[in-house]
Design a protein around this motif. Sequence first.
Motif, PDB file in Angstrom:
ATOM      1  N   MET A 183     -54.189 -25.412  22.643  1.00  0.00           N
ATOM      2  CA  MET A 183     -54.435 -25.892  21.278  1.00  0.00           C
ATOM      3  C   MET A 183     -53.134 -25.966  20.494  1.00  0.00           C
ATOM      4  O   MET A 183     -52.879 -26.962  19.807  1.00  0.00           O
ATOM      5  CB  MET A 183     -55.435 -24.976  20.555  1.00  0.00           C
ATOM      6  N   ARG A 184     -52.319 -24.927  20.582  1.00  0.00           N
ATOM      7  CA  ARG A 184     -51.045 -24.926  19.848  1.00  0.00           C
ATOM      8  C   ARG A 184     -50.183 -26.108  20.274  1.00  0.00           C
ATOM      9  O   ARG A 184     -49.631 -26.834  19.439  1.00  0.00           O
ATOM     10  CB  ARG A 184     -50.292 -23.610  20.066  1.00  0.00           C
ATOM     11  N   TYR A 185     -50.077 -26.346  21.561  1.00  0.00           N
ATOM     12  CA  TYR A 185     -49.283 -27.459  22.066  1.00  0.00           C
ATOM     13  C   TYR A 185     -49.869 -28.801  21.620  1.00  0.00           C
ATOM     14  O   TYR A 185     -49.149 -29.674  21.122  1.00  0.00           O
ATOM     15  CB  TYR A 185     -49.200 -27.382  23.593  1.00  0.00           C
ATOM     16  N   ALA A 186     -51.182 -28.961  21.773  1.00  0.00           N
ATOM     17  CA  ALA A 186     -51.833 -30.233  21.429  1.00  0.00           C
ATOM     18  C   ALA A 186     -51.735 -30.539  19.941  1.00  0.00           C
ATOM     19  O   ALA A 186     -51.427 -31.664  19.549  1.00  0.00           O
ATOM     20  CB  ALA A 186     -53.296 -30.195  21.861  1.00  0.00           C
TER      21      ALA A 186
ATOM     22  N   ARG B 234     -55.627 -39.827  18.295  1.00  0.00           N
ATOM     23  CA  ARG B 234     -55.081 -38.456  18.388  1.00  0.00           C
ATOM     24  C   ARG B 234     -56.112 -37.450  18.899  1.00  0.00           C
ATOM     25  O   ARG B 234     -56.314 -36.393  18.325  1.00  0.00           O
ATOM     26  CB  ARG B 234     -54.469 -38.040  17.061  1.00  0.00           C
ATOM     27  N   THR B 235     -56.769 -37.821  19.991  1.00  0.00           N
ATOM     28  CA  THR B 235     -57.761 -36.956  20.621  1.00  0.00           C
ATOM     29  C   THR B 235     -57.444 -36.804  22.105  1.00  0.00           C
ATOM     30  O   THR B 235     -56.705 -37.601  22.681  1.00  0.00           O
ATOM     31  CB  THR B 235     -59.183 -37.533  20.478  1.00  0.00           C
ATOM     32  N   ALA B 236     -58.017 -35.771  22.699  1.00  0.00           N
ATOM     33  CA  ALA B 236     -57.874 -35.565  24.139  1.00  0.00           C
ATOM     34  C   ALA B 236     -58.996 -34.656  24.614  1.00  0.00           C
ATOM     35  O   ALA B 236     -59.633 -33.955  23.824  1.00  0.00           O
ATOM     36  CB  ALA B 236     -56.520 -34.937  24.475  1.00  0.00           C
ATOM     37  N   GLU B 237     -59.209 -34.681  25.917  1.00  0.00           N
ATOM     38  CA  GLU B 237     -60.136 -33.760  26.559  1.00  0.00           C
ATOM     39  C   GLU B 237     -59.313 -32.647  27.196  1.00  0.00           C
ATOM     40  O   GLU B 237     -58.191 -32.877  27.651  1.00  0.00           O
ATOM     41  CB  GLU B 237     -60.962 -34.488  27.605  1.00  0.00           C
ATOM     42  N   HIS B 238     -59.875 -31.465  27.202  1.00  0.00           N
ATOM     43  CA  HIS B 238     -59.186 -30.292  27.748  1.00  0.00           C
ATOM     44  C   HIS B 238     -60.070 -29.636  28.807  1.00  0.00           C
ATOM     45  O   HIS B 238     -61.289 -29.627  28.697  1.00  0.00           O
ATOM     46  CB  HIS B 238     -58.896 -29.283  26.631  1.00  0.00           C
ATOM     47  N   GLY B 239     -59.432 -29.109  29.803  1.00  0.00           N
ATOM     48  CA  GLY B 239     -60.136 -28.338  30.818  1.00  0.00           C
ATOM     49  C   GLY B 239     -59.188 -27.324  31.425  1.00  0.00           C
ATOM     50  O   GLY B 239     -57.968 -27.422  31.274  1.00  0.00           O
TER      51      GLY B 239
ATOM     52  N   LEU C 240     -47.887 -32.065  19.890  1.00  0.00           N
ATOM     53  CA  LEU C 240     -48.237 -33.456  20.167  1.00  0.00           C
ATOM     54  C   LEU C 240     -48.836 -34.165  18.960  1.00  0.00           C
ATOM     55  O   LEU C 240     -48.957 -35.385  18.956  1.00  0.00           O
ATOM     56  CB  LEU C 240     -49.214 -33.537  21.344  1.00  0.00           C
ATOM     57  N   GLY C 241     -49.252 -33.410  17.959  1.00  0.00           N
ATOM     58  CA  GLY C 241     -49.826 -34.010  16.762  1.00  0.00           C
ATOM     59  C   GLY C 241     -51.239 -34.535  16.947  1.00  0.00           C
ATOM     60  O   GLY C 241     -51.695 -35.394  16.183  1.00  0.00           O
ATOM     61  N   LEU C 242     -51.952 -34.016  17.960  1.00  0.00           N
ATOM     62  CA  LEU C 242     -53.343 -34.424  18.139  1.00  0.00           C
ATOM     63  C   LEU C 242     -54.193 -33.826  17.025  1.00  0.00           C
ATOM     64  O   LEU C 242     -53.813 -32.834  16.400  1.00  0.00           O
ATOM     65  CB  LEU C 242     -53.860 -33.995  19.515  1.00  0.00           C
ATOM     66  N   SER C 243     -55.347 -34.418  16.788  1.00  0.00           N
ATOM     67  CA  SER C 243     -56.208 -33.923  15.715  1.00  0.00           C
ATOM     68  C   SER C 243     -57.526 -33.339  16.216  1.00  0.00           C
ATOM     69  O   SER C 243     -58.219 -32.668  15.463  1.00  0.00           O
ATOM     70  CB  SER C 243     -56.501 -35.034  14.706  1.00  0.00           C
TER      71      SER C 243
END
Length: 185
Positions: A112-115, A85-90, A119-122
Motif C-alpha cells: 500500500m505504501r509503495y502503491a 490510478r488503480t491496480a489489483e494486488h495479491g 506510484l501515486g495510485l488511488s
Amino acid sequence: MSILGQRILLRALELEDLPLLHQWSNDETLWSLLGGWHFPTSREAQRDWLLGLKNDSLNQRFGIEVPGHGLIGTANLVSIDWKNRTAEHGMMIGDPSLRGQGHGTDVIATVMRYAFDELGLSRLSTTIIEYNAASLATYTRKTPWVIEGVQRQWYYRKGQRWDRIMLGVSAEEYRAWQAARGDSL
C-alpha cells in the motif's frame, strides 16, 4: 531497487528464485488458497514466465524476502491502470511454517505504501476465496481493506462452488490507517 517494510523486503524476482517459484507453482495446497486456474508448471515454463516479467509495466511482481529466511513468497500489483490510478494486488506466502507470523500484514502495508505514496495510485483491489479465512482476516482486521462485494459461487474447488470475496482500499483509507498507527515509514 528494493521496497523495505518493517519486517520484510519486496524485491525483484531473480533467476536464482526459480527453484522455489517452481516448487510453489506446483503446490496444490498453496494454490487452492488462491484465485485463478493453476496447472502443473514445468521448470522451462516457469523460467519463461519470469523472463517475461521484465518489460511489463502494467503487472509488477515482487519477491517477499525475510532476513534469516530468504524468499518466502511473492506479492504483486497487476492490471495497473495508470489513467484511473488503480491496480489489483495479491500475495502468497509459500512456506506454510511462516504463515500467521505477521509477514502478510507487513507485505500488505508495504505494498500500500509503495502503491499510494510512490506510484501515486488511488485505489487497490483484491479477491479472496471464501474459505481462506486467514487471508480474509488479515486484510479486514489488520489493515484498512474493506469487503466491497461477493460474487457468489465464483470458484470451483474441492468438488463444490465457493464465493469470491471482493475487497478494496483507497489511498485516503490507507493514510488514515497509517496516521492512526503512527507509522513513520
